[in-house]
Every structure is written in structure tokens, then in C-alpha cells.
Design an enzyme around this catalytic site. Structure first.
Site, PDB file in Angstrom:
ATOM      1  N   SER A  15       1.023  -1.278   0.006  1.00 34.21           N
ATOM      2  CA  SER A  15      -0.296  -0.076   0.437  1.00 34.21           C
ATOM      3  C   SER A  15       0.807   1.657  -0.063  1.00 34.21           C
ATOM      4  O   SER A  15       1.498   1.377   0.692  1.00 34.21           O
ATOM      5  CB  SER A  15      -0.186   0.171   1.223  1.00 34.21           C
ATOM      6  OG  SER A  15      -1.415   1.737   1.405  1.00 34.21           O
ATOM      7  N   LYS A  66     -13.717  -4.192   1.823  1.00 36.52           N
ATOM      8  CA  LYS A  66     -14.600  -2.825   1.177  1.00 36.52           C
ATOM      9  C   LYS A  66     -16.094  -3.210   1.437  1.00 36.52           C
ATOM     10  O   LYS A  66     -16.944  -2.440   1.812  1.00 36.52           O
ATOM     11  CB  LYS A  66     -14.098  -2.649   0.018  1.00 36.52           C
ATOM     12  CG  LYS A  66     -12.769  -2.305  -0.168  1.00 36.52           C
ATOM     13  CD  LYS A  66     -13.481  -1.655  -1.713  1.00 36.52           C
ATOM     14  CE  LYS A  66     -11.650  -0.530  -1.513  1.00 36.52           C
ATOM     15  NZ  LYS A  66     -11.421  -0.153  -2.722  1.00 36.52           N
ATOM     16  N   ALA A 128     -16.910  -4.183 -14.935  1.00 41.08           N
ATOM     17  CA  ALA A 128     -17.974  -4.067 -13.814  1.00 41.08           C
ATOM     18  C   ALA A 128     -17.955  -4.644 -13.085  1.00 41.08           C
ATOM     19  O   ALA A 128     -18.860  -5.324 -12.148  1.00 41.08           O
ATOM     20  CB  ALA A 128     -19.240  -4.389 -14.808  1.00 41.08           C
ATOM     21  N   LYS A 156     -23.002  -8.947 -14.818  1.00 41.17           N
ATOM     22  CA  LYS A 156     -22.431  -8.132 -13.804  1.00 41.17           C
ATOM     23  C   LYS A 156     -22.626  -6.620 -13.998  1.00 41.17           C
ATOM     24  O   LYS A 156     -23.057  -5.554 -12.941  1.00 41.17           O
ATOM     25  CB  LYS A 156     -20.940  -8.166 -13.715  1.00 41.17           C
ATOM     26  CG  LYS A 156     -20.837  -9.527 -12.728  1.00 41.17           C
ATOM     27  CD  LYS A 156     -19.214 -10.459 -12.390  1.00 41.17           C
ATOM     28  CE  LYS A 156     -17.951  -9.187 -11.570  1.00 41.17           C
ATOM     29  NZ  LYS A 156     -17.102  -9.345 -11.734  1.00 41.17           N
TER      30      LYS A 156
HETATM   31  P1  NAP Z   1     -12.680  -6.649  -9.858  1.00 43.64           P
HETATM   32  O1  NAP Z   1     -14.187  -5.921  -8.738  1.00 43.64           O
HETATM   33  O2  NAP Z   1     -11.797  -7.557  -9.761  1.00 43.64           O
HETATM   34  O3  NAP Z   1     -12.718  -6.348 -11.430  1.00 43.64           O
HETATM   35  C1  NAP Z   1     -11.928  -6.601 -12.673  1.00 43.64           C
HETATM   36  C2  NAP Z   1     -12.735  -6.229 -13.730  1.00 43.64           C
HETATM   37  O4  NAP Z   1     -12.133  -6.870 -15.057  1.00 43.64           O
HETATM   38  C3  NAP Z   1     -13.645  -6.799 -14.402  1.00 43.64           C
HETATM   39  O5  NAP Z   1     -14.893  -6.209 -14.832  1.00 43.64           O
HETATM   40  C4  NAP Z   1     -13.532  -8.521 -15.481  1.00 43.64           C
HETATM   41  O6  NAP Z   1     -14.776  -8.826 -15.956  1.00 43.64           O
HETATM   42  C5  NAP Z   1     -12.788  -7.431 -16.239  1.00 43.64           C
HETATM   43  N1  NAP Z   1     -11.941  -8.134 -16.185  1.00 43.64           N
HETATM   44  C6  NAP Z   1     -10.057  -8.802 -15.791  1.00 43.64           C
HETATM   45  N2  NAP Z   1     -10.318  -9.772 -16.086  1.00 43.64           N
HETATM   46  C7  NAP Z   1     -10.675  -9.428 -17.742  1.00 43.64           C
HETATM   47  C8  NAP Z   1     -10.012 -10.513 -18.707  1.00 43.64           C
HETATM   48  N3  NAP Z   1      -8.681 -11.051 -19.164  1.00 43.64           N
HETATM   49  N4  NAP Z   1     -11.257  -9.534 -19.634  1.00 43.64           N
HETATM   50  C9  NAP Z   1     -12.125  -9.278 -20.053  1.00 43.64           C
HETATM   51  N5  NAP Z   1     -12.446  -8.734 -18.740  1.00 43.64           N
HETATM   52  C10 NAP Z   1     -11.385  -9.168 -17.899  1.00 43.64           C
HETATM   53  O7  NAP Z   1     -11.464  -5.018 -10.051  1.00 43.64           O
HETATM   54  P2  NAP Z   1     -11.464  -3.869  -9.170  1.00 43.64           P
HETATM   55  O8  NAP Z   1     -10.743  -4.081  -7.664  1.00 43.64           O
HETATM   56  O9  NAP Z   1     -12.500  -3.050  -9.913  1.00 43.64           O
HETATM   57  O10 NAP Z   1     -10.291  -2.701  -9.952  1.00 43.64           O
HETATM   58  C11 NAP Z   1     -10.023  -3.476 -11.488  1.00 43.64           C
HETATM   59  C12 NAP Z   1      -8.644  -2.293 -11.698  1.00 43.64           C
HETATM   60  O11 NAP Z   1      -9.252  -1.215 -11.298  1.00 43.64           O
HETATM   61  C13 NAP Z   1      -7.059  -3.121 -11.417  1.00 43.64           C
HETATM   62  O12 NAP Z   1      -6.334  -2.530 -12.046  1.00 43.64           O
HETATM   63  C14 NAP Z   1      -6.917  -1.708  -9.561  1.00 43.64           C
HETATM   64  O13 NAP Z   1      -5.477  -1.732  -9.817  1.00 43.64           O
HETATM   65  C15 NAP Z   1      -7.689  -0.447 -10.653  1.00 43.64           C
HETATM   66  N6  NAP Z   1      -8.451  -0.042  -9.703  1.00 43.64           N
HETATM   67  C16 NAP Z   1      -7.522   1.450  -9.449  1.00 43.64           C
HETATM   68  C17 NAP Z   1      -7.463   2.693  -8.332  1.00 43.64           C
HETATM   69  C18 NAP Z   1      -7.609   3.688  -8.697  1.00 43.64           C
HETATM   70  O14 NAP Z   1      -7.095   5.181  -7.421  1.00 43.64           O
HETATM   71  N7  NAP Z   1      -6.765   3.955  -9.277  1.00 43.64           N
HETATM   72  C19 NAP Z   1      -9.175   1.602  -7.808  1.00 43.64           C
HETATM   73  C20 NAP Z   1      -9.708   0.807  -7.680  1.00 43.64           C
HETATM   74  C21 NAP Z   1      -9.037  -0.515  -8.772  1.00 43.64           C
HETATM   75  P3  NAP Z   1     -16.119  -9.859 -15.464  1.00 43.64           P
HETATM   76  O15 NAP Z   1     -16.982  -9.058 -14.480  1.00 43.64           O
HETATM   77  O16 NAP Z   1     -16.244 -10.863 -16.500  1.00 43.64           O
HETATM   78  O17 NAP Z   1     -15.240 -10.481 -14.789  1.00 43.64           O
END
Ligand code: NAP
Length: 279
Positions: A15, A66, A128, A156
């Protein structure tokens, strides 16, 4: 007495929040310290009980807590309750109150890039998952009503659209359908993990034609400029990386704890220094 703040999660060693908040406490001359606490799922209830007992002033919540944290808090603010996830907790005279500053952090960041009124923008959200849900509901809560979603899993995306308490006009598209009609969007946001280190050559959709002044955002910050952002930049878009969302979710949490809205440039510098070796 020194005030205690922190972040709970598992894993937590990576973190960047302790460095970012401790730098701010020092800069604003506040007698406070921010710690990273490794808490496993089965210990969450005890950890919160302990936090209350020692009178922690506030804390952030990250993966995997969360959602589970909601039922352990005394109050949850309206937008966070609709998102169904809390990332910031304030100890208000012994009462633990939950907020979600992730979506609002994204909004604060994107506002610096978008030339139109945010409420008039047409938005395409790719993904999503948890972050997409926070962004979708936060955008809707501030009056952005045209938000479409593209995702691999239809269920989703549809769940986010139907469970949002604020009015939106939203459609769902599959990843292959999305690429044909990008011109109609003012803001396109990648919230999937596609393109994140080490798979840095991958992109969630291919960028065809964009409208003039469109903003393309990727909430990934490792790498700082994903292949998706590079492609968008080549097509003439204004681009926005994931540092802004991260910095502003932290700034909004800091403000809730201290009443001070901190200098985001200072925070960004801390984060960029930390990311320096990995991007
Ligand atoms: P999450 O709940 O696991 O959601 C992941 C998303 O990515 C889902 O929509 C999933 O699709 C899709 N996905 C993952 N692998 C895939 C693939 N190979 N092909 C197609 N779709 C794929 O994760 P999250 O917490 O939302 O985080 C998502 C990203 O945002 C991460 O990279 C994280 O580091 C980043 N993030 C950044 C911040 C920031 O402050 N900048 C904050 C939070 C998160 P499905 O629904 O089909 O599984």
C-alpha cells in the site's frame, strides 16, 4: 496525544497510503500517524472492535474488506451504501461512519480534464467490477445520466445498472460490440485490469474513431501509460491515468479526517516516486 489512522487489508504491504498520508500529517504539522494493518477476513470483526476500543481516529479499507465492513459500522453514508462498499471510515465521537471516496476521487480527477459540464457528458465505462460500480454510482449521484457499460460478463454490468438508486439511461454492450460507436462518448473509462503489469500490451477494446475533445481514462497506474491510453493519445484524445483517482480518494479521506483538503500535487509526487521503479 498522537492520533492514529491507518489502512486495513490483505495483502497490505504494497500500500502507498501510509507514505502519502504520513507525508501530509508532517506537512500540515498534525500530530498523527498512519499505519498499514494486515487483517485477514476472519479477523475483521475483532480488528474493528479493537479499533473502537483504542479510539482510532479514522482508517481506509481495501481488498478484501470493502464490502464486509459495512455491517460492522455504526453508519454508512448514502452513496457508499448504494455502492455497497466502503473505503474510508471516520470515528465521529465513538461512532464509526463509512464513506466511499473511490468514485468521488475519480470524479474530482476527471473534472480537471473534461471541458464540458460533467452532467452533460456521455460516458462509456469498460468493466463491471468493484471500481466500476463505485464510479458508475458516484457519477450517477452527481447527475451524470448517460452511462453505458461494456463488460465480459453481462450479468455484472446489468446488476450495476439495475441496482443504482440514481436515474440513468444506460445500455450494456459486449467487448466486441463496443469498438464501433466510440464517437458518441465524451468520456471512456477502462476499469478492467486488462493492460496492468505484467500484461502491458493488452487493451480492453480497440479504439476506432473518437469525438473531438474526448477524454480517455484508465484507472490502472502500473504502468502509468497503458497501451489503451497510448492508443487513445494517438487518436487525439485527452488522456487520464489512474494516479488521479488514487490521489483524490486519499485527499477526500484526509479531508474527512482533518478538515483540510490537501495539496494533490504533493500527494502525486509521493506516489510517482514510489511507482518510479516499477513503471
Ligand atoms: P474487480 O472487481 O476484480 O473487476 C475486474 C474487472 O475487469 C471486471 O469487469 C472483469 O470482467 C474485468 N476483467 C478482468 N480480466 C479480464 C479479462 N481477461 N478479459 C475481460 N475482462 C476482464 O477489480 P476492481 O477492484 O474493480 O479493479 C479493477 C482495476 O482497477 C485494477 O486494475 C485495479 O488496480 C484498478 N483500480 C484502480 C484504482 C485507483 O485508485 N486508480 C482504484 C481501484 C481499482 P468480468 O466482470 O467479466 O469478470
Amino acid at each position: 496525544m498522537e492520533k492514529i489512522y491507518g489502512v486495513i487489508g490483505s495483502p497490505i504491504a504494497h500500500s502507498m497510503s501510509p507514505e502519502m498520508h504520513n507525508d501530509l500529517f508532517q506537512y500540515y504539522k498534525l500530530n498523527a500517524r498512519y499505519h498499514a494493518f494486515h487483517v485477514e477476513q476472519e479477523n475483521l470483526k475483532d480488528a474493528i472492535k479493537g479499533f473502537k476500543a483504542i479510539g482510532i481516529s479514522g482508517f481506509n479499507v481495501t481488498i478484501p474488506h470493502k464490502v464486509a465492513i459495512l455491517e460492522l459500522l455504526d453508519e454508512v453514508e448514502e452513496v457508499a451504501a448504494n455502492i455497497g462498499a466502503v473505503n474510508t471510515v471516520v470515528n465521529d465521537k465513538g461512532k464509526l461512519v463509512g464513506y466511499n471516496t473511490d468514485g468521488q476521487g475519480f470524479i474530482t480527477s476527471i473534472k480537471t480534464k473534461v471541458k464540458k459540464e460533467l452532467a452533460d457528458c456521455r460516458v462509456l465505462l469498460i468493466g463491471a467490477g468493484g471500481a466500476a460500480r463505485a464510479i458508475f454510482i458516484s457519477l450517477a449521484s452527481v447527475g451524470v445520466s448517460n452511462i453505458d457499460i461494456v463488460n465480459r460478463t453481462a450479468k455484472k454490468a446489468e446488476e450495476i445498472i439495475t441496482s443504482c438508486n440514481y436515474t440513468t439511461v444506460s445500455s450494456f454492450y459486449t467487448l466486441s460490440e463496443a469498438k464501433y460507436d466510440l464517437e458518441k462518448y465524451d468520456i471512456i473509462i477502462n476499469t478492467t485490469s486488462i493492460g496492468m503489469h505484467p500484461n502491458i500490451d493488452e487493451t480492453p477494446i480497440s479504439i476506432t474513431q473518437l469525438s473531438k475533445e474526448s477524454v480517455v481514462s484508465d484507472i490502472i497506474y502500473n504502468p502509468l501509460k497503458t497501451s489503451f491510453l497510448k492508443e487513445a493519445e494517438k487518436k487525439g484524445a485527452i488522456i487520464d491515468n489512474g494516479i488521479g483517482m488514487f490521489v483524490f480518494q486519499g485527499a477526500l479521506a484526509f479531508e474527512k479526517w482533518t478538515g483540510i483538503f490537501p495539496d494533490p500535487l504533493r500527494m502525486e509526487k509521493v506516489v510517482r516516486t514510489r511507482l518510479g521503479g516499477t513503471t
